[in-house]
Scaffold this active site. Structure first.
Site, mmCIF file in Angstrom:
data_model
loop_
_atom_site.group_PDB
_atom_site.id
_atom_site.type_symbol
_atom_site.label_atom_id
_atom_site.label_comp_id
_atom_site.label_asym_id
_atom_site.label_seq_id
_atom_site.Cartn_x
_atom_site.Cartn_y
_atom_site.Cartn_z
ATOM 1 N N ARG A 122 -34.852 -10.271 -32.118
ATOM 2 C CA ARG A 122 -35.803 -10.295 -33.251
ATOM 3 C C ARG A 122 -37.124 -9.618 -32.928
ATOM 4 N NH1 ARG A 122 -33.594 -15.337 -33.176
ATOM 5 N NH2 ARG A 122 -31.986 -15.643 -34.756
ATOM 6 N N LYS A 144 -43.567 3.043 -37.183
ATOM 7 C CA LYS A 144 -42.392 3.195 -38.048
ATOM 8 C C LYS A 144 -41.200 3.501 -37.161
ATOM 9 C CE LYS A 144 -43.965 4.632 -42.593
ATOM 10 N NZ LYS A 144 -43.882 5.678 -43.634
ATOM 11 N N GLU A 186 -46.725 19.380 -38.232
ATOM 12 C CA GLU A 186 -47.403 18.089 -38.453
ATOM 13 C C GLU A 186 -48.898 18.224 -38.153
ATOM 14 O OE1 GLU A 186 -45.840 15.550 -39.820
ATOM 15 O OE2 GLU A 186 -43.710 15.803 -39.323
ATOM 16 N N LYS A 226 -54.239 9.678 -37.623
ATOM 17 C CA LYS A 226 -53.118 8.772 -37.903
ATOM 18 C C LYS A 226 -53.527 7.326 -37.629
ATOM 19 C CE LYS A 226 -48.312 7.901 -37.935
ATOM 20 N NZ LYS A 226 -46.954 8.408 -37.846
ATOM 21 N N GLU A 236 -47.919 0.570 -45.403
ATOM 22 C CA GLU A 236 -47.819 1.463 -46.555
ATOM 23 C C GLU A 236 -47.713 0.683 -47.862
ATOM 24 O OE1 GLU A 236 -45.344 4.799 -45.544
ATOM 25 O OE2 GLU A 236 -45.316 5.478 -47.613
ATOM 26 N N ARG A 243 -51.407 4.933 -46.236
ATOM 27 C CA ARG A 243 -50.465 5.535 -45.299
ATOM 28 C C ARG A 243 -49.561 6.584 -45.951
ATOM 29 N NH1 ARG A 243 -47.608 2.656 -40.177
ATOM 30 N NH2 ARG A 243 -46.476 4.517 -39.587
ATOM 31 N N ASN A 247 -47.424 11.348 -45.703
ATOM 32 C CA ASN A 247 -46.175 11.964 -46.153
ATOM 33 C C ASN A 247 -46.399 13.283 -46.871
ATOM 34 O OD1 ASN A 247 -44.513 9.901 -45.168
ATOM 35 N ND2 ASN A 247 -44.963 8.644 -46.965
ATOM 36 N N HIS A 250 -43.622 15.694 -47.212
ATOM 37 C CA HIS A 250 -42.386 15.066 -46.745
ATOM 38 C C HIS A 250 -41.389 14.744 -47.851
ATOM 39 C CE1 HIS A 250 -44.465 14.979 -42.980
ATOM 40 N NE2 HIS A 250 -43.467 14.350 -42.373
ATOM 41 N N HIS A 254 -37.805 15.925 -46.924
ATOM 42 C CA HIS A 254 -36.632 15.059 -46.805
ATOM 43 C C HIS A 254 -35.498 15.541 -47.710
ATOM 44 C CE1 HIS A 254 -39.175 11.486 -45.126
ATOM 45 N NE2 HIS A 254 -38.904 12.396 -44.220
ATOM 46 N N HIS A 267 -36.982 19.013 -38.212
ATOM 47 C CA HIS A 267 -37.807 18.219 -39.124
ATOM 48 C C HIS A 267 -39.131 18.933 -39.420
ATOM 49 C CE1 HIS A 267 -39.554 14.775 -41.104
ATOM 50 N NE2 HIS A 267 -40.566 14.791 -40.253
HETATM 51 N N1 LIG Z 1 -41.617 7.250 -36.966
HETATM 52 C C1 LIG Z 1 -42.405 8.122 -37.545
HETATM 53 O O1 LIG Z 1 -43.529 7.806 -37.973
HETATM 54 C C2 LIG Z 1 -41.948 9.546 -37.649
HETATM 55 C C3 LIG Z 1 -42.842 10.543 -38.028
HETATM 56 C C4 LIG Z 1 -42.403 11.869 -38.036
HETATM 57 C C5 LIG Z 1 -41.097 12.170 -37.690
HETATM 58 N N2 LIG Z 1 -40.250 11.167 -37.345
HETATM 59 C C6 LIG Z 1 -38.877 11.467 -36.940
HETATM 60 O O2 LIG Z 1 -38.925 12.243 -35.753
HETATM 61 C C7 LIG Z 1 -37.693 12.963 -35.633
HETATM 62 C C8 LIG Z 1 -37.983 14.352 -35.131
HETATM 63 O O3 LIG Z 1 -38.570 14.243 -33.874
HETATM 64 P P1 LIG Z 1 -38.719 15.514 -32.913
HETATM 65 O O4 LIG Z 1 -39.148 16.675 -33.696
HETATM 66 O O5 LIG Z 1 -39.523 15.054 -31.767
HETATM 67 O O6 LIG Z 1 -37.225 15.864 -32.510
HETATM 68 P P2 LIG Z 1 -36.221 15.316 -31.398
HETATM 69 O O7 LIG Z 1 -36.506 13.953 -30.992
HETATM 70 O O8 LIG Z 1 -34.867 15.628 -31.945
HETATM 71 O O9 LIG Z 1 -36.495 16.284 -30.149
HETATM 72 C C9 LIG Z 1 -36.323 17.670 -30.309
HETATM 73 C C10 LIG Z 1 -35.555 18.318 -29.172
HETATM 74 O O10 LIG Z 1 -36.410 18.440 -28.058
HETATM 75 C C11 LIG Z 1 -35.751 17.991 -26.881
HETATM 76 N N3 LIG Z 1 -36.832 17.523 -26.001
HETATM 77 C C12 LIG Z 1 -37.615 16.443 -26.146
HETATM 78 N N4 LIG Z 1 -38.603 16.454 -25.241
HETATM 79 C C13 LIG Z 1 -38.430 17.565 -24.486
HETATM 80 C C14 LIG Z 1 -39.139 18.141 -23.408
HETATM 81 N N5 LIG Z 1 -40.288 17.612 -22.973
HETATM 82 N N6 LIG Z 1 -38.661 19.291 -22.866
HETATM 83 C C15 LIG Z 1 -37.544 19.870 -23.371
HETATM 84 N N7 LIG Z 1 -36.849 19.381 -24.397
HETATM 85 C C16 LIG Z 1 -37.288 18.241 -24.958
HETATM 86 C C17 LIG Z 1 -34.797 16.958 -27.365
HETATM 87 O O11 LIG Z 1 -33.721 16.813 -26.480
HETATM 88 C C18 LIG Z 1 -34.346 17.557 -28.698
HETATM 89 O O12 LIG Z 1 -33.313 18.479 -28.486
HETATM 90 C C19 LIG Z 1 -37.034 12.906 -36.989
HETATM 91 O O13 LIG Z 1 -35.950 12.032 -36.917
HETATM 92 C C20 LIG Z 1 -38.105 12.312 -37.896
HETATM 93 O O14 LIG Z 1 -37.560 11.554 -38.946
HETATM 94 C C21 LIG Z 1 -40.652 9.883 -37.310
#
Ligand SMILES: NC(=O)c1ccc[n+]([C@@H]2O[C@H](COP(=O)([O-])OP(=O)(O)OC[C@H]3O[C@@H](n4cnc5c(N)ncnc54)[C@H](O)[C@@H]3O)[C@@H](O)[C@H]2O)c1
Length: 373
Positions: A122, A144, A186, A226, A236, A243, A247, A250, A254, A267
């Site tokens: 939990r 999130k 971003e 942020k 939100e 918050r 977006n 976004h 999406h 993304h």
């Molecule tokens: N929680 C939130 O508030 C929030 C906000 C924005 C996006 N997101 C989510 O984030 C995700 C996208 O995240 P992302 O863009 O970081 O992509 P990701 O986590 O898929 O990473 C991108 C790629 O980079 C590689 N990688 C990571 N660190 C590395 C490093 N230091 N050196 C070499 N390779 C590396 C990974 O293996 C992957 O192939 C989406 O799912 C999106 O929905 C969440």
């Protein structure tokens, strides 16, 4: 030890935590984990495999003999099957309510690992070590967490704040350039939604890369924005603004990811397209002057981001995906628009014709050509 970095706080009362942004943080992290273990907290690490294979000595040095689970890279990892595997891993690692999960990776690992921590027993504590630019400026901050369903992205999840975020910019040296650009989408978003000076700096700047001296300051500016927004509206729930402003772009992004299929666009690339479309919608809504789409698109292109779809997508499917998005309230879509560059607002009344026009700006049709050259 003197940190080459500075921390800032996400102010959330008893759930407040520090974000450390710097370089060469491995040793400090190792000591922090050692302290936790010395105080009898079970610790386990959930780590992105792409990051782990790029930084074996960091992983070995910081995590040592900790139980480690590697997650397959890619958006499809944000699934129920992955969650189950992480829960099993935590149980096998002897994780109890006093334990800490250290989640190291991009947004995918952060979201899935964070949600596993939110739901196991939990909810147990977790630390974020973001390793992509996108994760450093956005996904690791704010609590999130979640996974995707076939019906859409991030449809299942929880608000669960980390107990700390450690962003070591040196880890970005191995990030594929496209992923760095995706993170820049971003960064541009923060300028557009709340910081004109940041946007102007990005608009005029000579570009950024993982070793740019300005990068730490820029990451911190994004985290500060942020942190401020999250501390005012953690879940939100604000009627307007709050918050949801994060977006910006976004709702379009999406829908694009959903229709194109997860993985077709990074993304951040989808966010760049979404920001371009949201700028058009802000023009059509009478907020931004004509020419703003070009201004924003030129800035995004400076960071090698797409501003038109590589292949046109069917409008009907895009609209349908948009209305399935979780941000639909009583059948109405809430959009984040720019009142002016550097100031975002939420708007509920937007005509379908304007949304269609905004999609057209990025859909490689004649209107889009204006911004693609
Ligand atoms: N929680 C939130 O508030 C929030 C906000 C924005 C996006 N997101 C989510 O984030 C995700 C996208 O995240 P992302 O863009 O970081 O992509 P990701 O986590 O898929 O990473 C991108 C790629 O980079 C590689 N990688 C990571 N660190 C590395 C490093 N230091 N050196 C070499 N390779 C590396 C990974 O293996 C992957 O192939 C989406 O799912 C999106 O929905 C969440």
């Amino acid at each position: 030890m003197k940190l080459e970095g500075e921390s800032l706080e996400v102010g959330l009362g008893e759930r407040s935590y520090e974000i450390v942004v710097g370089r060469g943080l491995g040793e400090v992290l190792r000591l922090a984990i050692e302290d936790l273990r010395a105080a009898d907290h079970p610790v386990a690490a959930v780590v992105d495999e792409g990051f782990a294979s790029s930084h074996p000595s960091f992983v070995q040095g910081v995590f040592g003999d900790l139980p480690i689970m590697e997650l397959v890279s890619g958006e499809t990892t944000k699934s129920i099957a992955t969650l189950e595997r992480i829960w099993d891993f935590l149980a096998d690692s002897g994780m109890d309510r006093t334990g800490r999960v250290v989640v190291a990776g991009g947004g995918v690992t952060g979201d899935a690992g964070g949600f596993a921590a939110a739901s196991y027993l939990r909810g147990i504590d977790y630390l974020q070590i973001p390793t992509t630019l996108l994760a450093m400026v956005d996904s690791s901050v704010g609590g999130k967490t979640g996974i995707n369903l076939g019906a859409g992205k991030n449809l299942v999840g929880a608000f669960h704040q980390p107990t700390g975020v450690w962003a070591d910019l040196d880890l970005l040296s191995t990030l594929p350039p496209g992923e760095f650009s995706a993170g820049m989408a971003e960064v541009v978003k923060y300028g557009l939604l709340g910081d004109l000076a940041l946007f102007e700096e990005l608009e005029k700047g000579a570009g950024l890369n993982p070793s740019s001296p300005d990068l730490a300051r820029i990451v911190r500016i994004c985290c500060e924005t942020k942190a401020r927004i999250v501390s005012e509206d953690e879940r939100e729930t604000a009627g307007t603004g709050g918050r949801a402003l994060l977006n910006l772009g976004h709702t379009f992004a999406h829908a694009i990811e959903n229709v194109a299929g997860y993985g077709d666009y990074l993304h951040g690339e989808a966010v760049a397209l979404g920001l371009t479309a949201a700028t058009r919608l802000s023009e059509l809504s009478g907020f931004l002057p004509k020419g703003s789409v070009d201004r924003v698109a030129q800035t995004l292109k400076r960071y090698d981001l797409p501003v038109v779809l590589r292949t046109p997508l069917p409008m009907e499917a895009l609209l349908e995906a948009m209305y399935k998005d979780k941000k639909v309230r009583s059948g109405r879509l809430r959009f984040v628009l720019m009142e002016e560059v550097g100031r975002a607002i939420t708007v509920d009344e937007v005509s379908m014709a304007a949304v269609v026009d905004s999609f057209n700006v990025i859909a490689a049709n004649p209107v889009a050509d204006e911004v693609s050259n």
